[in-house]
Design an enzyme around this catalytic site. Sequence first.
Site, PDB file in Angstrom:
ATOM      1  N   ARG A 178       0.826  -1.219   0.000  1.00  0.00           N
ATOM      2  CA  ARG A 178       0.000   0.000   0.000  1.00  0.00           C
ATOM      3  C   ARG A 178       0.850   1.254   0.000  1.00  0.00           C
ATOM      4  O   ARG A 178       1.823   1.357   0.737  1.00  0.00           O
ATOM      5  CB  ARG A 178      -0.828   0.044   1.280  1.00  0.00           C
ATOM      6  CG  ARG A 178      -2.239  -0.404   1.126  1.00  0.00           C
ATOM      7  CD  ARG A 178      -2.961  -0.024   2.409  1.00  0.00           C
ATOM      8  NE  ARG A 178      -3.772  -1.105   2.896  1.00  0.00           N
ATOM      9  CZ  ARG A 178      -4.112  -1.272   4.176  1.00  0.00           C
ATOM     10  NH1 ARG A 178      -3.654  -0.452   5.102  1.00  0.00           N
ATOM     11  NH2 ARG A 178      -4.890  -2.251   4.530  1.00  0.00           N
ATOM     12  N   ARG A 223       2.498   4.222   4.973  1.00  0.00           N
ATOM     13  CA  ARG A 223       2.203   4.540   6.378  1.00  0.00           C
ATOM     14  C   ARG A 223       3.114   3.685   7.260  1.00  0.00           C
ATOM     15  O   ARG A 223       3.345   2.515   6.968  1.00  0.00           O
ATOM     16  CB  ARG A 223       0.747   4.200   6.712  1.00  0.00           C
ATOM     17  CG  ARG A 223      -0.246   5.203   6.177  1.00  0.00           C
ATOM     18  CD  ARG A 223      -1.666   4.738   6.471  1.00  0.00           C
ATOM     19  NE  ARG A 223      -1.741   4.055   7.771  1.00  0.00           N
ATOM     20  CZ  ARG A 223      -2.664   3.166   8.119  1.00  0.00           C
ATOM     21  NH1 ARG A 223      -3.586   2.812   7.258  1.00  0.00           N
ATOM     22  NH2 ARG A 223      -2.676   2.622   9.313  1.00  0.00           N
ATOM     23  N   ARG A 247       1.353  -6.736  14.265  1.00  0.00           N
ATOM     24  CA  ARG A 247      -0.107  -6.556  14.379  1.00  0.00           C
ATOM     25  C   ARG A 247      -0.815  -7.900  14.185  1.00  0.00           C
ATOM     26  O   ARG A 247      -1.797  -8.193  14.861  1.00  0.00           O
ATOM     27  CB  ARG A 247      -0.604  -5.557  13.326  1.00  0.00           C
ATOM     28  CG  ARG A 247      -0.302  -4.103  13.686  1.00  0.00           C
ATOM     29  CD  ARG A 247      -0.431  -3.192  12.483  1.00  0.00           C
ATOM     30  NE  ARG A 247      -1.808  -3.070  11.992  1.00  0.00           N
ATOM     31  CZ  ARG A 247      -2.120  -2.597  10.783  1.00  0.00           C
ATOM     32  NH1 ARG A 247      -1.184  -2.208   9.955  1.00  0.00           N
ATOM     33  NH2 ARG A 247      -3.372  -2.504  10.416  1.00  0.00           N
TER      34      ARG A 247
END
Length: 225
Positions: free
Chosen positions: A135, A168, A179
Amino acid sequence: MSAAGGAGVRLVLLGAPGAGKGTQADEIARRSGLPHISTGELLRTAIRDGSPLGRRVAGIVERGELVPDALIGEVMEERLSRKDAERGSVLDGFPRTVAQADLLDRILARRGQTLDRVILIEVPEPVIIERIAGRRSCGRCGAVYHVRHNPPKVEGICDRCGSELRQRPDDAEAVIAERLRAYRELTAPLVERYRRAGLLLPVDGRGRPEEVFSRIAAGVPGLRA
Ligand SMILES: [Zn+2]
């Protein structure tokens, strides 16, 4: 939805970050008319509204603390008591732990309601890592790209506004791995609980969003693909 007589259809969506939970929750909401209730959005709205509950949430968030389960439960109970949630709801981001699942059971029990299905969107971790790590987003206009699946015309540059694209910090591969680890640890007992209760609907989350939605619809009575 087919459930008649005000019984309603109450769904929970589970899935790792990057599994496409939010997209599917939106799609289910759009097709069924049920409200999509996302915990993150709910807390942001409460803060914006400035209600007494919202002010308590805002204080905690401003101090950089985690919003305690009991308070999330209060916000959730208030939301579920609104008219548009009478026929059911699609919960996304809650419950996230076994303690929150207990809380949800109590909230629903007080309202004479139960959960109908817990949809688990399953995507192999290498696929999730590839999805998230690729991304890139534009800091100026917010456009989101993917280096392989949706690349900009010029590498590293936003098609829309010409600004530089960036990753990001949360999307860096090492951070994703962490995560995912945290997700597995918290969610595995939750998945097991709902499996034992006969509520779990595991769904293959690979492929296009429409394909994933068809698989969900096949397992949720009243939801048409
Ligand atoms: Zn841009």
